[in-house]
Enzyme design. Structure first.
Site, mmCIF file in Angstrom:
data_model
loop_
_atom_site.group_PDB
_atom_site.id
_atom_site.type_symbol
_atom_site.label_atom_id
_atom_site.label_comp_id
_atom_site.label_asym_id
_atom_site.label_seq_id
_atom_site.Cartn_x
_atom_site.Cartn_y
_atom_site.Cartn_z
ATOM 1 N N GLU A 114 0.855 -1.188 0.000
ATOM 2 C CA GLU A 114 0.000 0.000 0.000
ATOM 3 C C GLU A 114 0.900 1.251 0.000
ATOM 4 O O GLU A 114 1.929 1.286 0.674
ATOM 5 C CB GLU A 114 -0.859 -0.013 1.271
ATOM 6 C CG GLU A 114 -1.847 1.139 1.363
ATOM 7 C CD GLU A 114 -2.717 1.076 2.622
ATOM 8 O OE1 GLU A 114 -2.292 0.470 3.630
ATOM 9 O OE2 GLU A 114 -3.830 1.634 2.596
ATOM 10 N N LYS A 146 -9.814 1.660 -2.452
ATOM 11 C CA LYS A 146 -10.062 1.145 -1.091
ATOM 12 C C LYS A 146 -11.503 1.445 -0.674
ATOM 13 O O LYS A 146 -11.944 2.600 -0.717
ATOM 14 C CB LYS A 146 -9.077 1.813 -0.135
ATOM 15 C CG LYS A 146 -9.002 1.223 1.250
ATOM 16 C CD LYS A 146 -7.882 1.940 2.011
ATOM 17 C CE LYS A 146 -7.532 1.316 3.325
ATOM 18 N NZ LYS A 146 -6.350 1.996 3.925
ATOM 19 N N CYS A 161 -5.621 -3.230 2.549
ATOM 20 C CA CYS A 161 -5.375 -3.064 3.986
ATOM 21 C C CYS A 161 -6.636 -3.186 4.855
ATOM 22 O O CYS A 161 -7.091 -4.288 5.106
ATOM 23 C CB CYS A 161 -4.641 -1.741 4.225
ATOM 24 S SG CYS A 161 -3.677 -1.794 5.755
HETATM 25 O O1 LIG Z 1 -6.799 -2.258 10.159
HETATM 26 C C1 LIG Z 1 -5.752 -1.884 10.664
HETATM 27 O O2 LIG Z 1 -5.460 -2.132 11.826
HETATM 28 C C2 LIG Z 1 -4.756 -1.100 9.865
HETATM 29 C C3 LIG Z 1 -5.316 -0.616 8.583
HETATM 30 C C4 LIG Z 1 -4.421 0.269 7.830
HETATM 31 O O3 LIG Z 1 -3.328 0.558 8.255
HETATM 32 C C5 LIG Z 1 -4.835 0.778 6.533
HETATM 33 O O4 LIG Z 1 -5.963 0.558 6.127
HETATM 34 O O5 LIG Z 1 -4.004 1.407 5.884
#
Ligand SMILES: O=C(O)CCC(=O)C(=O)O
Length: 281
Positions: free
Chosen positions: A43, A118, A159
């Site tokens: 990401e 996302k 993510c």
């Molecule tokens: O869900 C999480 O704990 C981290 C998510 C995250 O860092 C993101 O979505 O970029």
């Protein structure tokens, strides 16, 4: 095709986009040379991760008039002849100017074959630990994203999307053999949930699941968890790493999907007369 060699490039990235892109290219070529058929970047691989950076690093995604990162990704895929899940980049929509956190997927010929914005923005408030609100800057995507390969169909999400089981479940019920997550968990939520979430998505759906993180940079404002990991349909870890820059390789043996579904037949034992089939919504 019986097995696919997957490579997750746990990339060290800094403030200079051109340096990040050149470094990503070197690593993708290295993974291809080691025999990878599909390579995944993290990401926000072309920038530091943080809401303060999205606008500054954003680009339009227009293959007919490619910007810096789009050109670099297409050339990386073409020159290494791999399926490239190009992590994510901050995208600026040409029509509205809205910002998205967007993953682009490329064929071995360098063509754009999928784009995932996302869907679930990372908005958390963890008292005493961290506050992060992507929605202050970004808009969410509105679709589930899949792409075809000679090894089968894969779902891709970014993510925080991994925390929402419906997304992986729908992709699996639509025939995906694996879920690929460019991600950047952190040193608060990473040790709690990163591995558990990956194994859960694989176990629930009896598919492969893989997540690719940036390497940790203690000088950055966001400390990525690292630990890029590949999990098989039995929910076993095939390959993983620590927090430093690395390439994680795993062979995805596709027969394992049938094997686990024969051994533990939850895939066909669902009771859609008792609860809804979310893949038919
Ligand atoms: O869900 C999480 O704990 C981290 C998510 C995250 O860092 C993101 O979505 O970029």
């Amino acid at each position: 095709m019986a097995s696919l060699k997957l490579a997750l490039v746990q990339l060290a990235a800094g403030a200079q986009k051109a340096v990040n892109l050149a470094h990503a290219r070197t690593k993708v070529l290295e993974a291809a040379k080691a025999g990878a058929n599909m390579v995944v970047l993290p990401e926000c691989f072309n920038s530091p991760y943080g809401t303060q950076y999205f606008a500054q690093y954003s680009e339009e995604i227009d293959v007919s008039n490619p910007s810096e990162s789009i050109k670099a990704l297409s050339e990386m895929a073409r020159d290494s002849k791999v399926y490239l899940v190009g992590g994510s980049i901050p995208e600026r929509a040409a029509d509205t100017g809205n910002l998205y956190n967007t993953c682009t997927v490329w064929s071995p010929e360098g063509s754009l074959i999928a784009t995932h914005r996302k869907v679930h923005l990372f908005d958390i408030d963890f008292p005493g630990k961290m506050v992060f609100k992507e929605s202050e800057v970004l808009k969410p995507g509105n679709k589930i994203t899949e792409f075809e390969t000679p090894w089968g169909k894969f779902g891709v999400a970014i993510c925080y999307d991994i925390r929402f089981p419906e997304l992986a479940m729908i992709a699996a019920r639509q025939g995906c053999v694996g879920m690929i997550y460019p991600g950047a968990f952190n040193t608060t939520t990473g040790p709690l949930h990163w591995e558990l979430l990956l194994r859960a998505r694989a176990m629930d759906n009896q598919i492969f699941a893989a997540a690719c993180s940036p390497a940790r940079d203690m000088d950055a404002s966001y400390h990525a968890w690292g630990h890029s990991t590949i999990v098989d349909p039995f929910a076993r870890i095939i390959a993983t790493t620590e927090e430093a820059e690395d390439i994680v390789y795993g062979n995805l043996e596709l027969r394992l999907i049938d094997e686990v579904r024969r051994s533990i037949p939850i895939y066909t034992q669902r009771r859609f007369d008792v609860y809804l089939d979310v893949s038919k919504h």
